[in-house]
Design an enzyme around this catalytic site. Structure first.
Site, PDB file in Angstrom:
ATOM      1  N   ARG A 271       0.784  -1.201   0.094  1.00  0.00           N
ATOM      2  CA  ARG A 271       0.173  -0.077   0.208  1.00  0.00           C
ATOM      3  C   ARG A 271       0.982   1.113   0.024  1.00  0.00           C
ATOM      4  NH1 ARG A 271      -0.576   0.883   5.679  1.00  0.00           N
ATOM      5  NH2 ARG A 271       0.314  -1.115   6.896  1.00  0.00           N
TER       6      ARG A 271
ATOM      7  N   ASN B  15      11.644   0.883   1.353  1.00  0.00           N
ATOM      8  CA  ASN B  15      10.661   1.884   1.439  1.00  0.00           C
ATOM      9  C   ASN B  15       9.669   1.520   2.912  1.00  0.00           C
ATOM     10  OD1 ASN B  15       7.884   3.621   0.602  1.00  0.00           O
ATOM     11  ND2 ASN B  15       7.210   1.451   1.064  1.00  0.00           N
TER      12      ASN B  15
ATOM     13  N   SER C 169      12.391  10.793   5.028  1.00  0.00           N
ATOM     14  CA  SER C 169      11.254  11.616   5.149  1.00  0.00           C
ATOM     15  C   SER C 169      11.916  13.210   5.438  1.00  0.00           C
ATOM     16  CB  SER C 169      10.639  11.407   6.564  1.00  0.00           C
ATOM     17  OG  SER C 169       9.904  12.250   7.099  1.00  0.00           O
TER      18      SER C 169
ATOM     19  N   TYR D 287      11.035   9.050  15.067  1.00  0.00           N
ATOM     20  CA  TYR D 287      10.894   8.815  13.723  1.00  0.00           C
ATOM     21  C   TYR D 287      11.957   9.672  12.868  1.00  0.00           C
ATOM     22  CZ  TYR D 287       8.649   9.033   9.090  1.00  0.00           C
ATOM     23  OH  TYR D 287       8.241   8.812   7.718  1.00  0.00           O
TER      24      TYR D 287
ATOM     25  N   THR E  67      15.554   7.913  13.023  1.00  0.00           N
ATOM     26  CA  THR E  67      15.795   6.883  12.156  1.00  0.00           C
ATOM     27  C   THR E  67      15.946   7.447  10.793  1.00  0.00           C
ATOM     28  OG1 THR E  67      13.324   6.553  11.832  1.00  0.00           O
ATOM     29  CG2 THR E  67      14.187   5.561  13.562  1.00  0.00           C
ATOM     30  N   LYS E  68      14.984   8.534  10.312  1.00  0.00           N
ATOM     31  CA  LYS E  68      15.198   9.037   9.128  1.00  0.00           C
ATOM     32  C   LYS E  68      16.458   9.795   8.603  1.00  0.00           C
ATOM     33  CE  LYS E  68      11.511   7.264   7.538  1.00  0.00           C
ATOM     34  NZ  LYS E  68      11.467   5.940   6.610  1.00  0.00           N
TER      35      LYS E  68
HETATM   36  P1  NAP Z   1       1.875   2.676   4.921  1.00  0.00           P
HETATM   37  O1  NAP Z   1       0.797   3.523   3.990  1.00  0.00           O
HETATM   38  O2  NAP Z   1       1.823   2.928   6.405  1.00  0.00           O
HETATM   39  O3  NAP Z   1       2.514   1.459   4.243  1.00  0.00           O
HETATM   40  C1  NAP Z   1       3.585   0.977   4.748  1.00  0.00           C
HETATM   41  C2  NAP Z   1       4.275  -0.213   4.141  1.00  0.00           C
HETATM   42  O4  NAP Z   1       5.207  -0.760   4.640  1.00  0.00           O
HETATM   43  C3  NAP Z   1       2.963  -1.389   3.998  1.00  0.00           C
HETATM   44  O5  NAP Z   1       3.100  -2.036   2.940  1.00  0.00           O
HETATM   45  C4  NAP Z   1       3.551  -2.463   5.050  1.00  0.00           C
HETATM   46  O6  NAP Z   1       3.062  -3.660   4.821  1.00  0.00           O
HETATM   47  C5  NAP Z   1       5.029  -2.264   5.134  1.00  0.00           C
HETATM   48  N1  NAP Z   1       5.633  -2.528   6.305  1.00  0.00           N
HETATM   49  C6  NAP Z   1       5.590  -1.920   7.395  1.00  0.00           C
HETATM   50  N2  NAP Z   1       6.305  -2.721   8.489  1.00  0.00           N
HETATM   51  C7  NAP Z   1       7.141  -3.756   7.506  1.00  0.00           C
HETATM   52  C8  NAP Z   1       7.885  -4.354   7.889  1.00  0.00           C
HETATM   53  N3  NAP Z   1       8.547  -4.592   9.054  1.00  0.00           N
HETATM   54  N4  NAP Z   1       8.405  -5.298   6.880  1.00  0.00           N
HETATM   55  C9  NAP Z   1       7.982  -5.168   5.632  1.00  0.00           C
HETATM   56  N5  NAP Z   1       7.091  -4.470   5.417  1.00  0.00           N
HETATM   57  C10 NAP Z   1       6.687  -3.594   6.246  1.00  0.00           C
HETATM   58  O7  NAP Z   1       3.279   3.975   4.768  1.00  0.00           O
HETATM   59  P2  NAP Z   1       3.637   5.054   3.699  1.00  0.00           P
HETATM   60  O8  NAP Z   1       2.919   6.185   3.970  1.00  0.00           O
HETATM   61  O9  NAP Z   1       3.447   4.380   2.217  1.00  0.00           O
HETATM   62  O10 NAP Z   1       5.226   5.338   4.032  1.00  0.00           O
HETATM   63  C11 NAP Z   1       6.293   4.576   3.111  1.00  0.00           C
HETATM   64  C12 NAP Z   1       7.476   4.905   3.711  1.00  0.00           C
HETATM   65  O11 NAP Z   1       7.340   6.398   3.432  1.00  0.00           O
HETATM   66  C13 NAP Z   1       8.093   4.864   4.954  1.00  0.00           C
HETATM   67  O12 NAP Z   1       9.377   4.684   5.104  1.00  0.00           O
HETATM   68  C14 NAP Z   1       7.666   6.232   5.762  1.00  0.00           C
HETATM   69  O13 NAP Z   1       8.502   6.382   6.532  1.00  0.00           O
HETATM   70  C15 NAP Z   1       8.051   7.067   4.433  1.00  0.00           C
HETATM   71  N6  NAP Z   1       7.393   8.542   4.365  1.00  0.00           N
HETATM   72  C16 NAP Z   1       5.902   8.645   4.617  1.00  0.00           C
HETATM   73  C17 NAP Z   1       5.349   9.809   4.274  1.00  0.00           C
HETATM   74  C18 NAP Z   1       3.855   9.965   4.410  1.00  0.00           C
HETATM   75  O14 NAP Z   1       3.439  11.249   4.683  1.00  0.00           O
HETATM   76  N7  NAP Z   1       2.897   9.055   4.332  1.00  0.00           N
HETATM   77  C19 NAP Z   1       6.147  10.799   4.617  1.00  0.00           C
HETATM   78  C20 NAP Z   1       7.594  10.781   4.758  1.00  0.00           C
HETATM   79  C21 NAP Z   1       8.225   9.489   4.529  1.00  0.00           C
HETATM   80  P3  NAP Z   1       1.769  -4.250   5.487  1.00  0.00           P
HETATM   81  O15 NAP Z   1       0.743  -3.734   4.784  1.00  0.00           O
HETATM   82  O16 NAP Z   1       1.868  -5.800   5.191  1.00  0.00           O
HETATM   83  O17 NAP Z   1       1.473  -3.848   6.995  1.00  0.00           O
END
Ligand code: NAP
Length: 242
Positions: free
Chosen positions: A10, A85, A137, A150, A153-154
């Protein structure tokens, strides 16, 4: 060409997987727990005419990651791109941080990236070709209250990007990072609506980004147009950090 995208069931990972598939990659879809969502990603990639398979593995677990890379090699025969990711956020002010959450964040957001980068580099080195993209991030460079863990870690992701880029350049592997701002995914569900409204107002572009905005930059970094770029962190935040 083959890409492994972690956390591709996702959000940003899924968008990266679909964009890379559009660009001609076969995709290994990693995820942690959500079998149904991972299967949806696979089906959407297959509709684009590319091969895709789901690989369930907790990236924090080295043995699971090693097995996943063996399986990917068996099924796809090569690896050209890793998108690191998979990440978690669990906001807490300093005095509220609990040990379990702290360990989980460090394990997934830092150790998980090292585990996958190490396994990917092993595969890519033999061909002297590969691209690793780490999803960081904007919190790595912008202090957001409650995001001490967070952002740490980033910040580590940014540092490892530079160091691994230097180490792997002679092996023909580039390592870059993207640092998204607020992106509309399930991750934002954890932030109270009034806070989100406040954050929205502070973005010069006037709105949150989409997972596609991030995927477009990730795919560009994977293209040959960026062959001479390594060790960089590209901020994708609509101007939030300016
Ligand atoms: P998300 O919608 O919460 O999706 C997280 C994804 O990571 C899911 O596919 C989940 O799998 C998987 N995941 C979580 N823990 C895992 C693990 N231990 N091993 C393997 N897969 C794992 O997150 P997102 O918003 O797309 O974020 C993705 C990345 O972008 C992250 O690194 C986040 O820090 C970074 N980011 C996000 C934002 C934002 O605003 N959304 C901003 C800056 C950076 P399941 O579905 O199986 O749980």
């Amino acid at each position: 060409m083959v890409a492994l995208v972690t956390g591709a069931s996702r959000g940003i990972g899924k968008a990266c997987a679909l964009k890379l598939a559009e660009d001609g990659y076969d995709i290994a879809v990693n995820y942690n727990s959500n079998d149904a969502k991972a299967a949806e990603t696979v089906a959407e990639i297959e509709k684009l005419g590319r091969k895709a398979m789901a690989f369930k593995a907790n990236t924090a677990d080295l043995k699971a990651v090693q097995q996943m890379f063996r399986d990917v090699q068996k099924e796809f025969g090569q690896l050209d791109v890793l998108v690191n990711n998979a990440g978690v956020v669990d906001d807490a002010y300093l005095l509220m941080i609990n040990e379990e959450s702290l360990s989980r964040s460090l394990d997934i957001n830092i150790k998980g990236y090292f585990h996958c980068a190490q396994q990917a580099a092993l595969k890519m080195m033999s061909k002297k070709h590969g691209k690793i993209i780490n999803v960081s991030s904007v919190s790595s460079i912008l202090a957001v209250e409650g995001q001490g863990v967070y952002s740490a870690t980033k910040g580590a992701v940014n540092s490892m990007t530079a160091t691994l880029a230097k180490e792997l350049a002679p092996r023909g592997i580039t390592v870059n990072a993207v640092a998204p701002g607020f992106i509309e995914t399930e991750m934002l569900d954890q932030i109270p609506p009034e806070k989100l409204e406040e954050y929205n107002k502070s973005i010069p572009e006037g709105h949150f980004g989409t997972a596609k905005d991030v995927a477009n930059v990730v795919a560009s970094l994977c293209s040959s147009a960026f062959d001479y770029v390594t060790g960089q962190v590209i901020v994708i935040d609509g101007g939030l950090s300016l």
